[in-house]
Design an enzyme around this catalytic site. Structure first.
Site, PDB file in Angstrom:
ATOM      1  N   HIS A 328     -26.913  24.944  19.601  1.00  0.00           N
ATOM      2  CA  HIS A 328     -27.639  26.143  19.182  1.00  0.00           C
ATOM      3  C   HIS A 328     -26.712  27.217  18.624  1.00  0.00           C
ATOM      4  O   HIS A 328     -27.179  28.297  18.266  1.00  0.00           O
ATOM      5  CB  HIS A 328     -28.415  26.694  20.384  1.00  0.00           C
ATOM      6  CG  HIS A 328     -27.501  27.103  21.501  1.00  0.00           C
ATOM      7  ND1 HIS A 328     -26.741  26.190  22.203  1.00  0.00           N
ATOM      8  CD2 HIS A 328     -27.180  28.312  22.004  1.00  0.00           C
ATOM      9  CE1 HIS A 328     -26.012  26.841  23.090  1.00  0.00           C
ATOM     10  NE2 HIS A 328     -26.257  28.132  22.990  1.00  0.00           N
ATOM     11  N   ASP A 329     -25.413  26.960  18.611  1.00  0.00           N
ATOM     12  CA  ASP A 329     -24.453  27.959  18.117  1.00  0.00           C
ATOM     13  C   ASP A 329     -23.892  27.610  16.737  1.00  0.00           C
ATOM     14  O   ASP A 329     -23.182  28.420  16.148  1.00  0.00           O
ATOM     15  CB  ASP A 329     -23.273  28.079  19.089  1.00  0.00           C
ATOM     16  CG  ASP A 329     -23.685  28.670  20.423  1.00  0.00           C
ATOM     17  OD1 ASP A 329     -24.610  29.508  20.450  1.00  0.00           O
ATOM     18  OD2 ASP A 329     -23.083  28.293  21.444  1.00  0.00           O
TER      19      ASP A 329
HETATM   20  C1  GLC Z   1     -22.105  30.353  24.734  1.00  0.00           C
HETATM   21  C2  GLC Z   1     -23.525  30.063  24.280  1.00  0.00           C
HETATM   22  C3  GLC Z   1     -23.911  31.074  23.250  1.00  0.00           C
HETATM   23  C4  GLC Z   1     -23.866  32.444  23.872  1.00  0.00           C
HETATM   24  C5  GLC Z   1     -22.501  32.725  24.501  1.00  0.00           C
HETATM   25  C6  GLC Z   1     -22.555  33.883  25.421  1.00  0.00           C
HETATM   26  O1  GLC Z   1     -21.175  30.163  23.748  1.00  0.00           O
HETATM   27  O2  GLC Z   1     -23.611  28.751  23.828  1.00  0.00           O
HETATM   28  O3  GLC Z   1     -25.179  30.839  22.709  1.00  0.00           O
HETATM   29  O4  GLC Z   1     -24.119  33.436  22.908  1.00  0.00           O
HETATM   30  O5  GLC Z   1     -22.040  31.641  25.277  1.00  0.00           O
HETATM   31  O6  GLC Z   1     -23.248  33.541  26.596  1.00  0.00           O
END
Ligand code: GLC
Length: 535
Positions: A328-329
Site C-alpha cells: 500500500h506504500d
Molecule cells: C509504514 C506503513 C505506512 C505508514 C508508515 C507509518 O511504512 O506501511 O503506510 O504510513 O509506516 O506508520
C-alpha cells in the site's frame, strides 16, 4: 522437508488486504470487516493461506489507520470487535490465517497516552514519548526529518518542548526505552493473540529506537529534488539502532509463548542488515519483509537475478526467505512493469524460494489510478502529489457493475475507481481462461501442490540469453525449471544438458507440452514452468 512438516508460513502464501478498499458492506464508501468476511470464499478459491490486514483500529485516520488511538479496539468504520471475531472464526473455518498490522513506533496524537503526556512536563506518561528542549539558539533540537517531509520535531506551545515524529505530525513517536511503553505495547499484542489472531506484520520496525545523543543524520548525497521525501536523509541515527534486536527478541518470545504465531517485520534496510532481523538464533521475526523486488531500480533479467542471488547468499543458516511485489506504500506492479510483464512478475513471485506476499488486486493486474489533486487523501501526497500513495490504494475491482461491486450503487467510494474496471475485475477474469487472475490461480495451485516449488532448493542457470532469467527449483522428488523472458523480443534458451521436459504452465496459458531444452523458445514477455524428469 515436505509441505506437511514445515510451518504454514513457510509453505503458505500471504495476501495483503487494505481494508478501506476491499469491500464496503454498509454504504459509507469505505471497506469494512463484514465486507472482508463476505469475500473469504474468493480468497479460499484463489488459494492463499493468510490475510494480512492493514490497521483496523480506532484512529483519526491522519495516516489511514497507521495513527492509532486505541490498540485494542476496532474502528467503527470497519465494524466491531465482534466482527473481527467473526472474521477470525470464518477465516479459520476455511483454513485461512489472519495477520494484523501492529504499529509500535508511534501512536496518534489523539491517543489518551499522548493526551496525558502533552498535558504537562511532569505527567507520568510524559516520557512515554520523545520530548526535547529547543536547540540552544531556538528551533528544533536536531536535523532529523520526517519521512513525510519537513522536520521530525513539532513544538508544543503548552509545555515549551518539541516532540518527535518520524512520520506525520499527528503520529508522535513512542519512547521504546521506557519499560512501561514496552509493557503496554506487549499487552496489546497479547490482547489480539488471546483472541486468536495468527500473527502480526510489524510496522516501521527499524525505527523503534533513536540515538540517545540525538546526533544529526547525514543527508542522502544521492537524493535529487523531486525525489521521495522519505529518502532525503539517511537514517543513521534513527534506524536500526543498538538495542533494537533485544526488543524484537522480546516480541518473538511473546509470540512463541502462544505456539505457532507469525511475526513479519517491515524493515527497509540493506540486505546484510535486513537479514540480521531473523536473529542470530532465529529468535527475532520469522520474516523480515524482503522488499528487493519493490525497490528495484530497473525491471531487467540481469538486475533481478542479481538481487535474488545476493539475497539467497545473505540468508543466515536456517532462515526462511520471502518476497514481496507490491504494497500500500508503493506504485502497483502492473503500473511499474506494464501489463505483459505483470504476468512474468506473478510467475516470479510464486516460483521463487520463499513465502510470497500478494497485494490485493495485483492478481487482476490492477493499475495505479490517477487521483485528482482535490481528492488526494494521503498526507505525504498532499505536499507532493507525485509521491501520493493513494493511486495504489483504490477500491478492489469485483465486477463490471456500478462502483465495480466495491460499494452499493449511489455510494461514493472513498477513492475513485480505475477507468478500466469494466474489463479488469474478478468476475470478468474468472470467466476468462487467459486472464492474469487465471494465471495467478494456476500458479498458486501449482506451487501449493509441489514440494519443489514450496520448499525445494533454488539454483540459477548460467548461459541463457540476456533478457532471460532461468532457475531450477528442486525437491527430493521433483525438478522444475522456471524460464522467464523479461524482454519484449522472442528468445531462445539453449540448455541441451537438461534433456527434455514438459511445459506445465506458460504465462500465455496456451501450452502444456513436451519440449526439448536444447531449444526452448520463449515468446515476448513469456514465462514457463517446465517439469523436468527426476534425476
Ligand atoms: C509504514 C506503513 C505506512 C505508514 C508508515 C507509518 O511504512 O506501511 O503506510 O504510513 O509506516 O506508520
Amino acid at each position: 522437508m515436505t509441505v506437511s512438516t514445515t510451518p504454514w508460513w513457510q509453505h503458505g502464501i500471504i495476501y495483503q488486504i487494505y481494508p478501506r478498499s476491499f469491500l464496503d458492506s454498509n454504504g459509507d464508501g469505505v471497506g469494512d470487516l463484514p465486507g472482508i468476511v463476505s469475500k473469504l470464499d474468493y480468497l479460499h478459491w484463489l488459494g492463499v493461506d493468510a490475510l494480512w490486514l492493514s490497521p483496523i483500529y480506532p484512529s483519526p485516520m491522519a495516516d489511514f489507520g497507521y495513527d492509532i488511538s486505541n490498540y485494542t479496539g476496532v474502528h467503527p468504520l470497519f465494524g466491531t470487535l465482534e466482527d473481527l471475531d467473526t472474521l477470525l472464526q470464518q477465516a479459520h473455518q476455511r483454513d485461512l490465517k489472519v495477520i494484523l498490522d501492529f504499529v509500535p513506533n508511534h501512536t496518534s496524537d489523539e491517543h489518551p497516552w499522548f493526551q496525558e503526556a502533552r498535558s504537562s512536563r511532569t505527567n507520568e506518561k510524559r516520557d512515554w514519548y520523545i520530548w526535547h528542549d529547543p536547540a540552544p539558539g531556538g528551533g528544533p533540537p536536531n536535523n532529523w526529518m520526517s519521512k513525510f517531509g519537513g522536520s521530525a520535531w513539532q513544538f508544543d506551545e503548552h509545555t515549551g518542548q518539541y516532540y518527535m515524529h518520524l512520520y506525520d505530525v499527528k503520529q508522535p513517536d513512542l519512547n521504546w526505552r521506557h519499560p512501561k511503553v514496552r509493557q503496554a505495547m506487549y499487552d496489546a499484542l497479547r490482547f489480539w493473540l488471546d483472541r486468536g489472531v495468527d500473527g502480526f506484520r510489524i510496522d516501521a520496525l527499524e525505527m523503534l529506537l533513536k540515538d540517545e545523543q540525538l546526533r544529526d543524520n547525514p543527508m542522502n548525497p544521492q537524493w535529487k529534488p523531486g525525489g521521495r521525501p522519505s529518502t532525503r536523509q539517511l537514517g543513521r541515527y534513527t534506524e536500526d539502532q543498538p538495542g533494537l534486536h533485544e526488543i524484537v527478541q522480546e516480541m518473538r518470545a511473546l509470540a512463541d509463548s502462544y505456539g505457532q504465531r507469525l511475526l513479519i517485520g517491515e524493515l527497509y534496510l540493506p540486505i546484510e542488515r535486513l537479514v540480521q532481523y531473523y536473529g542470530e538464533l532465529l529468535d527475532e521475526v520469522h520474516l523480515p519483509f524482503n522488499f528487493q523486488l519493490v525497490t528495484l531500480p530497473t525491471w531487467e533479467a540481469r538486475t533481478i537475478r542479481q538481487v535474488v542471488e545476493t539475497y539467497e547468499a545473505a540468508l543466515p543458516q536456517g532462515a526462511w526467505p520471502n518476497w514481496v511485489l507490491g504494497n500500500h506504500d508503493r506504485p502497483r506492479i502492473a503500473t511499474r512493469v506494464g501489463r505483459e510483464q505483470a504476468r512474468i512478475a506473478q510467475m516470479l513471485l510464486l516460483t521463487l524460494r520463499g513465502t510470497p506476499t500478494c497485494y490485493y488486486g495485483d492478481e487482476l493486474g490492477m493499475q495505479n489510478v490517477p487521483i485528482p489533486l482535490e481528492l488526494i487523501h494521503d498526507p505525504p501526497g498532499k505536499e507532493h502529489p507525485e509521491h501520493s500513495r493513494d493511486p495504489a490504494r483504490t477500491p478492489m475491482q469485483w465486477d463490471s457493475g456500478p462502483n465495480a461491486g466495491f460499494c452499493l450503487p449511489g455510494t461514493e467510494p472513498w477513492l475513485p475507481l480505475a477507468a478500466d474496471y469494466r474489463q479488469v475485475n474478478v468476475a470478468a477474469e474468472r470467466e476468462d481462461p487467459h486472464s492474469l487472475l487465471a494465471l495467478t490461480r494456476r500458479l498458486i495451485e501449482l506451487r501449493r501442490s509441489s514440494p519443489a516449488l514450496t520448499t525445494g532448493s533454488y539454483h540459477s542457470i548460467e548461459g541463457v540469453p540476456d533478457g532471460c532469467f532461468v532457475y531450477l527449483r528442486q525437491s527430493s522428488s521433483q525438478r522444475y525449471l522456471i524460464a522467464l523472458n523479461f524482454s519484449g523480443n522472442e528468445q531462445t534458451v539453449k540448455l541441451p544438458e537438461m534433456g527434455h521436459g514438459r511445459i506445465v504452465l506458460s504465462t500465455y496459458l496456451d501450452r502444456e507440452e513436451p519440449i526439448d531444452l536444447a531449444r526452448l523458445r520463449l515468446r515476448s514477455d513469456e514465462g514457463s514452468v517446465i517439469e523436468l524428469a527426476h534425476l
